[in-house]
Design a protein around this motif. Structure first.
Motif, short mmCIF file in Angstrom:
data_model
loop_
_atom_site.label_atom_id
_atom_site.label_comp_id
_atom_site.label_asym_id
_atom_site.label_seq_id
_atom_site.Cartn_x
_atom_site.Cartn_y
_atom_site.Cartn_z
N SER A 104 0.93 -1.26 -0.01
CA SER A 104 0.02 0.10 0.02
C SER A 104 0.86 1.13 0.05
O SER A 104 0.05 2.44 0.20
CB SER A 104 -0.83 -0.03 1.18
N MET A 105 2.12 1.08 -0.18
CA MET A 105 2.79 2.32 -0.16
C MET A 105 2.85 3.02 -1.48
O MET A 105 3.76 2.69 -2.45
CB MET A 105 4.48 1.85 0.11
N ALA A 106 2.12 3.93 -1.79
CA ALA A 106 1.83 4.49 -3.03
C ALA A 106 2.77 5.79 -2.94
O ALA A 106 3.63 6.10 -3.82
CB ALA A 106 0.31 4.79 -3.53
N ALA A 107 2.21 6.70 -1.98
CA ALA A 107 3.07 8.04 -1.97
C ALA A 107 4.24 7.90 -1.42
O ALA A 107 5.09 8.68 -1.81
CB ALA A 107 2.09 8.81 -0.98
N HIS A 108 4.78 6.93 -0.65
CA HIS A 108 6.08 6.45 -0.35
C HIS A 108 6.96 5.81 -0.98
O HIS A 108 8.20 5.52 -0.67
CB HIS A 108 5.93 5.91 1.41
N ALA A 109 6.38 4.96 -1.87
CA ALA A 109 7.33 3.92 -2.67
C ALA A 109 8.26 4.42 -3.25
O ALA A 109 8.49 5.70 -3.91
CB ALA A 109 6.56 3.30 -3.68
N PRO A 110 9.65 3.96 -3.04
CA PRO A 110 10.84 4.64 -3.84
C PRO A 110 10.69 5.01 -5.30
O PRO A 110 10.13 4.07 -5.94
CB PRO A 110 12.03 3.21 -3.55
N LYS A 111 11.32 5.80 -5.65
CA LYS A 111 10.99 6.42 -7.04
C LYS A 111 11.78 5.61 -7.82
O LYS A 111 12.93 5.21 -7.66
CB LYS A 111 11.71 7.79 -7.32
N ASP A 112 11.03 5.06 -8.95
CA ASP A 112 11.56 4.29 -10.18
C ASP A 112 12.16 2.90 -9.46
O ASP A 112 13.22 2.29 -10.19
CB ASP A 112 12.94 5.18 -10.75
N ILE A 113 11.27 2.47 -8.50
CA ILE A 113 12.05 1.13 -7.72
C ILE A 113 11.84 -0.20 -8.99
O ILE A 113 12.52 -0.81 -8.79
CB ILE A 113 11.09 1.08 -6.73
N ALA A 114 10.83 -0.10 -9.77
CA ALA A 114 10.69 -1.31 -10.48
C ALA A 114 12.02 -1.47 -11.56
O ALA A 114 12.46 -2.38 -11.49
CB ALA A 114 9.46 -1.12 -11.39
N ARG A 115 12.47 -0.32 -12.05
CA ARG A 115 13.62 -0.41 -13.27
C ARG A 115 14.94 -0.63 -12.11
O ARG A 115 15.62 -1.66 -12.53
CB ARG A 115 13.71 1.29 -13.71
N VAL A 116 14.74 0.01 -10.95
CA VAL A 116 16.14 -0.31 -9.99
C VAL A 116 16.33 -1.78 -9.78
O VAL A 116 17.04 -2.53 -9.72
CB VAL A 116 16.11 0.62 -8.74
N ALA A 117 15.06 -2.20 -9.42
CA ALA A 117 14.92 -3.91 -8.77
C ALA A 117 15.12 -4.51 -9.91
O ALA A 117 15.99 -5.53 -9.81
CB ALA A 117 13.53 -4.07 -8.40
N ILE A 118 14.89 -4.39 -11.25
CA ILE A 118 14.78 -5.25 -12.33
C ILE A 118 16.31 -5.28 -12.89
O ILE A 118 16.92 -6.37 -13.13
CB ILE A 118 13.93 -4.75 -13.41
N GLU A 119 16.91 -4.14 -12.69
CA GLU A 119 18.27 -4.15 -13.24
C GLU A 119 19.15 -4.69 -12.17
O GLU A 119 20.42 -5.33 -12.63
CB GLU A 119 18.79 -2.61 -13.46
N ALA A 120 18.91 -4.56 -10.97
CA ALA A 120 19.72 -5.20 -9.89
C ALA A 120 19.59 -6.80 -9.86
O ALA A 120 20.58 -7.45 -9.73
CB ALA A 120 19.26 -4.57 -8.49
N ALA A 121 18.46 -7.26 -10.30
CA ALA A 121 18.18 -8.56 -10.26
C ALA A 121 18.74 -9.02 -11.44
O ALA A 121 19.47 -10.23 -11.41
CB ALA A 121 16.64 -8.87 -10.09
N ARG A 122 18.55 -8.42 -12.54
CA ARG A 122 19.38 -8.98 -13.97
C ARG A 122 20.92 -8.96 -13.52
O ARG A 122 21.61 -9.74 -14.34
CB ARG A 122 19.04 -7.99 -14.86
N ALA A 123 21.35 -8.13 -12.84
CA ALA A 123 22.88 -8.14 -12.65
C ALA A 123 23.45 -9.46 -12.25
O ALA A 123 24.42 -9.64 -12.07
CB ALA A 123 23.29 -6.95 -11.91
N HIS A 124 22.40 -10.05 -11.08
CA HIS A 124 22.88 -11.63 -10.68
C HIS A 124 22.12 -12.56 -11.58
O HIS A 124 22.09 -13.85 -11.09
CB HIS A 124 22.04 -11.34 -9.21
N GLY A 125 21.72 -12.16 -12.59
CA GLY A 125 21.22 -13.24 -13.53
C GLY A 125 19.67 -13.90 -13.18
O GLY A 125 19.28 -15.00 -13.38
N ARG A 126 19.11 -12.92 -12.52
CA ARG A 126 17.64 -13.15 -11.88
C ARG A 126 16.64 -12.77 -12.65
O ARG A 126 16.39 -11.76 -13.12
CB ARG A 126 17.68 -12.85 -10.21
#
Length: 362
Positions: free
Chosen positions: A208-230
């Motif tokens: 439910s963290m809409a107003a508080h969610a980290p900016k651009d978190i989807a891109r950040v998480a996807i790129e970080a996971a891909r860096a680990h081959g995940r």
């Protein structure tokens, strides 16, 4: 709603939805809080006054359910206040959290004084409306709204492994364990196909963290996971997370059975809500917790202390910082520790609470 439907219990709306209050582009202002508080009190008197008629007990929860105990008092029925962590309860060991109203003087460090001032802020928010409604139904005024709402023996619906609470508050709390019932809903077919198509993905969700969610978190998480081959599994949530390209290593889900899902992911990245933390821990999933508000820093700290994940100190992760966290949580030793701790977490909190309610316990 699914749990209520199992046993035929009706769902009755109580005031405005939480999403309508907190899911704007910015967190609610102090002015909005002072406008909302009387509306919430009025809704509780009106709605609970009708819904609780003929009931044996009124169990309340939420940030400050002012109005619930008053209805129980008028109806002559038992009242119980339950909370999911102890940080809103008066304590000598820690100060109160932020609340709209007159701030405490700068430099004040005495926790007892700070909690007394917190009670004054609660009175300023709810006191006038509460006592006006009490007078209308023939009840005397309440001097300390917060303590009246809490009672001397609030219930703590949190697991002792994740939230050891003995001696942490000035109240005589009853710790039942977390209220998590088994969820037997099947996962959607598309999600099952994604899970079966490769190695376990990293789950990323901020609820439910809409107003508080980290900016651009989807891109950040996807790129970080891909860096680990995940691969990545995004929970859309109120922040409306979405994939960033058309590669087949990402999948987006809505509301699903987290108990089943978390047992099949490599790690869980989340905001540190009590429910998500408890479910992931019980599933034996390593966690990266990015705390944003309220009790979330505590849950992040406990996950790190227990050795089952990482507390991400910065509320705005970068690709590099999240990739570093993945190095820890994706390690075999973290997965093994998460499995060990999962076996320590109780599974009977809801049953304990139900028994206390039915048998008239503390």
């Amino acid at each position: 709603m699914t749990l209520l439907g199992r046993v035929g219990v009706p769902l009755v709306p109580l005031g405005p939805t939480v999403r309508s209050v907190v899911a704007g582009t910015k967190p609610p202002s102090a002015k909005a809080a002072f406008q909302l508080a009387p509306q919430l009190v009025a809704a509780r008197f009106e709605t609970l006054g009708a819904a609780a008629e003929g009931c044996d007990v009124l169990l309340a929860t939420g940030l400050m359910p002012a109005g619930a105990r008053d209805v129980a008092e008028k109806l002559g029925i038992r009242y119980v206040l339950a909370c999911f962590h102890y940080f809103g309860l008066p304590s000598r060991h820690f100060p109160p959290g932020a609340r709209p109203g007159t701030p405490s003087p700068e430099g004040e460090t005495d926790n007892r004084v700070l909690w007394e001032q917190d009670a004054q802020r609660v009175n300023a928010l709810y006191g006038s409306a509460l006592n006006s409604h009490r007078a209308a139904i023939g009840l005397p005024p309440v001097d300390n709204v917060r303590d009246y709402v809490f009672t001397d023996r609030p219930w703590l619906a949190a697991d002792p492994v994740l939230c050891p609470a003995e001696g942490m508050t000035d109240l005589d709390i009853v710790q039942t364990g977390a209220w998590l019932l088994p969820d037997d809903r099947p996962l959607p077919a598309g999600l099952e196909a994604f899970l079966d198509a490769g190695e376990p993905p990293v789950y990323v969700g901020f609820g439910s963290m809409a107003a508080h969610a980290p900016k651009d978190i989807a891109r950040v998480a996807i790129e970080a996971a891909r860096a680990h081959g995940r691969r990545v599994l995004l929970a859309r949530g109120w922040a409306d997370l979405a994939v960033i390209d058309d590669q087949d290593d990402c999948f987006v889900v809505g509301e699903v059975n987290q108990q089943a899902l978390f047992a099949r992911v490599a790690a869980v990245v989340h905001h540190g809500g009590a429910g998500t933390t408890g479910t992931a821990t019980r599933a034996g999933a390593p966690q990266v917790v990015v705390p944003l508000i309220a009790d979330q820093p505590y849950w992040a700290g406990r996950i790190a202390e227990l050795g089952v994940g990482v507390a991400h100190g910065d509320p705005a992760p970068t690709v590099e910082s999240l990739a570093d966290a993945f190095t820890t949580v994706l390690a075999p030793e973290t997965r093994a520790r998460a499995g060990d701790v999962a076996g320590m977490v109780g599974i009977d909190g809801a049953a304990v609470a139900a028994k206390l309610l039915l048998e008239g316990g503390p």
